[in-house]
Design a protein around this motif. Structure first.
Motif, short mmCIF file in Angstrom:
data_model
loop_
_atom_site.label_atom_id
_atom_site.label_comp_id
_atom_site.label_asym_id
_atom_site.label_seq_id
_atom_site.Cartn_x
_atom_site.Cartn_y
_atom_site.Cartn_z
N LEU A 151 0.60 -1.25 -0.04
CA LEU A 151 -0.06 -0.19 0.01
C LEU A 151 0.87 1.40 0.04
CD1 LEU A 151 -2.76 -0.90 2.71
CD2 LEU A 151 -2.92 -1.10 0.17
N SER A 152 0.50 2.37 -0.55
CA SER A 152 0.91 3.61 -0.61
C SER A 152 0.79 4.08 0.62
CB SER A 152 0.61 4.48 -1.91
OG SER A 152 -0.80 4.94 -1.61
N ASP A 153 1.27 5.39 1.17
CA ASP A 153 1.15 6.06 2.29
C ASP A 153 -0.31 6.44 2.32
OD1 ASP A 153 3.67 5.69 3.19
OD2 ASP A 153 4.47 7.65 2.59
N PHE A 154 -0.87 7.23 1.25
CA PHE A 154 -2.18 7.76 1.31
C PHE A 154 -3.17 6.47 1.26
CE2 PHE A 154 -6.14 8.70 -1.63
CZ PHE A 154 -6.37 9.60 -0.68
N GLU A 155 -3.03 5.37 0.85
CA GLU A 155 -3.91 4.11 0.99
C GLU A 155 -3.88 3.50 2.39
OE1 GLU A 155 -3.42 2.48 -3.80
OE2 GLU A 155 -2.12 1.54 -2.04
N LYS A 156 -2.69 3.70 3.08
CA LYS A 156 -2.58 3.46 4.50
C LYS A 156 -3.26 4.14 5.51
CE LYS A 156 2.07 1.36 4.14
NZ LYS A 156 3.61 1.65 4.27
N VAL A 158 -6.16 6.10 4.26
CA VAL A 158 -7.36 5.76 3.95
C VAL A 158 -7.84 4.45 4.75
CG1 VAL A 158 -9.00 5.10 2.21
CG2 VAL A 158 -7.54 7.00 1.77
N LEU A 159 -7.34 3.57 4.60
CA LEU A 159 -7.56 2.27 5.31
C LEU A 159 -7.69 2.33 6.98
CD1 LEU A 159 -8.10 -0.88 5.28
CD2 LEU A 159 -5.48 -1.19 4.99
N SER A 160 -6.90 2.95 7.44
CA SER A 160 -6.96 3.36 8.97
C SER A 160 -7.96 4.22 9.22
CB SER A 160 -5.57 4.04 9.34
OG SER A 160 -5.55 4.43 10.70
N LEU A 161 -8.54 5.12 8.59
CA LEU A 161 -9.67 5.86 8.54
C LEU A 161 -10.91 5.02 8.57
CD1 LEU A 161 -8.88 9.47 7.14
CD2 LEU A 161 -8.90 8.73 9.65
N TYR A 162 -10.80 4.31 7.46
CA TYR A 162 -12.03 3.24 7.30
C TYR A 162 -12.19 2.30 8.19
CZ TYR A 162 -14.82 0.08 4.57
OH TYR A 162 -16.02 -0.84 4.20
N MET A 163 -10.99 1.94 8.86
CA MET A 163 -11.15 0.75 9.76
C MET A 163 -11.67 1.49 11.14
SD MET A 163 -10.37 -1.92 8.31
CE MET A 163 -9.67 -3.21 9.91
N ASP A 164 -11.63 2.73 11.49
CA ASP A 164 -11.86 3.64 12.30
C ASP A 164 -13.57 3.78 12.39
OD1 ASP A 164 -9.60 3.32 13.86
OD2 ASP A 164 -8.59 5.35 13.37
N GLY A 165 -13.90 3.63 11.08
CA GLY A 165 -15.26 3.83 11.03
C GLY A 165 -15.74 5.14 10.35
N CYS A 166 -14.56 5.74 9.74
CA CYS A 166 -15.10 7.19 9.09
C CYS A 166 -15.75 6.68 7.77
CB CYS A 166 -13.61 7.76 8.76
SG CYS A 166 -12.86 8.64 10.23
N SER A 167 -16.55 7.88 7.39
CA SER A 167 -17.29 7.63 6.24
C SER A 167 -16.20 8.11 5.20
CB SER A 167 -18.50 8.57 6.18
OG SER A 167 -18.39 10.01 6.47
N TYR A 168 -16.58 7.89 3.76
CA TYR A 168 -15.89 8.45 2.62
C TYR A 168 -15.69 9.82 2.82
CZ TYR A 168 -16.25 3.95 0.08
OH TYR A 168 -16.05 2.66 -0.12
N ALA A 169 -16.63 10.64 3.16
CA ALA A 169 -16.68 12.22 3.25
C ALA A 169 -15.88 12.68 4.44
CB ALA A 169 -18.24 12.47 3.23
N ALA A 170 -15.84 12.07 5.75
CA ALA A 170 -15.28 12.30 6.73
C ALA A 170 -13.68 12.04 6.19
CB ALA A 170 -15.44 11.53 7.96
N ALA A 171 -13.15 10.90 5.76
CA ALA A 171 -12.23 10.49 5.54
C ALA A 171 -11.36 11.46 4.47
CB ALA A 171 -11.98 9.17 5.10
N ALA A 172 -12.10 11.90 3.51
CA ALA A 172 -11.81 12.82 2.37
C ALA A 172 -11.55 14.24 2.97
CB ALA A 172 -12.89 13.07 1.29
#
Length: 200
Positions: A151-156, A158-172
């Motif tokens: 994974l790239s740094d950006f993908e890591k 995104v994955l971390s935020l996604y695993m924490d339950g962040c929505s796409y909009a909140a992660a963005a």
């Protein structure tokens, strides 16, 4: 007929207390049937009938030891009370002992360290084979190592935020990127995870 048989209970008690063993034995023989009758209506769970008889005899011994003519009652009345009291005390004690395991248990549903989490959750009693659990953990660690390198740094991030339950909009918003960029990153992550599983 012995001399003891002619004596009153009170006389035998006085002689027994002065050390006359024959008088003491005569009293015990005289009251043995009283003890039997008193114990007949009772039982101790897990105990023998003889155990109750022994308790009754202990009560009789205490009556001989403690009787005083000044109390205004006959020795027989006092002895029956002492025998009864000893039997009831023995039954109560046996009942308390029977419940000790229940009173000293540790609940699997209360955790002193963390009241929010039960002990049963902490132990994770899944019923799984310990070897399978160990292998599962090893596979998870191996997958994590593969993803760290893939994974790239950006993908890591995104994955971390996604695993924490962040929505796409909140992660963005947190990453300062568009929702589309986050969505694309997650699609790439899923593909890389599938490839990592095939390599595993």
């Amino acid at each position: 007929m012995t001399d003891q048989a002619l004596k009153t209970d009170e006389e035998l008690v006085a002689l027994a207390r002065s050390g006359d063993t024959l008088s003491e034995e005569a009293l015990y023989a005289r009251y043995k049937n009283v003890v039997r009758i008193k114990t007949h209506a009772y039982f101790i769970v897990g105990a023998d009938r003889d155990d109750l008889l022994q308790e009754g005899m202990i009560g009789l011994y205490k009556a001989v030891r403690d009787y005083s003519a000044d109390c205004g009652a006959s020795f027989r009345t006092f002895a029956e009370m002492c025998i009864h009291r000893q039997i009831v005390t023995a039954i109560k004690t046996a009942t308390r002992q029977k419940h000790i395991p229940l009173n000293s248990y540790i609940s699997l549903y209360k955790n002193g360290d963390d009241p929010e989490r039960s002990l049963i959750d902490t132990l994770q009693l899944t019923g799984e084979d310990p070897a399978e659990t160990f292998l599962g953990k090893e596979r998870a660690q191996h997958m994590e190592q593969l993803l760290q390198s893939a994974l790239s740094d950006f993908e890591k991030q995104v994955l971390s935020l996604y695993m924490d339950g962040c929505s796409y909009a909140a992660a963005a918003e947190r990453l300062g990127r568009s929702v589309k960029a986050v969505d694309n990153a997650l699609q790439r992550i899923k593909k890389k995870m599938a490839q990592a599983q095939n390599l595993d």
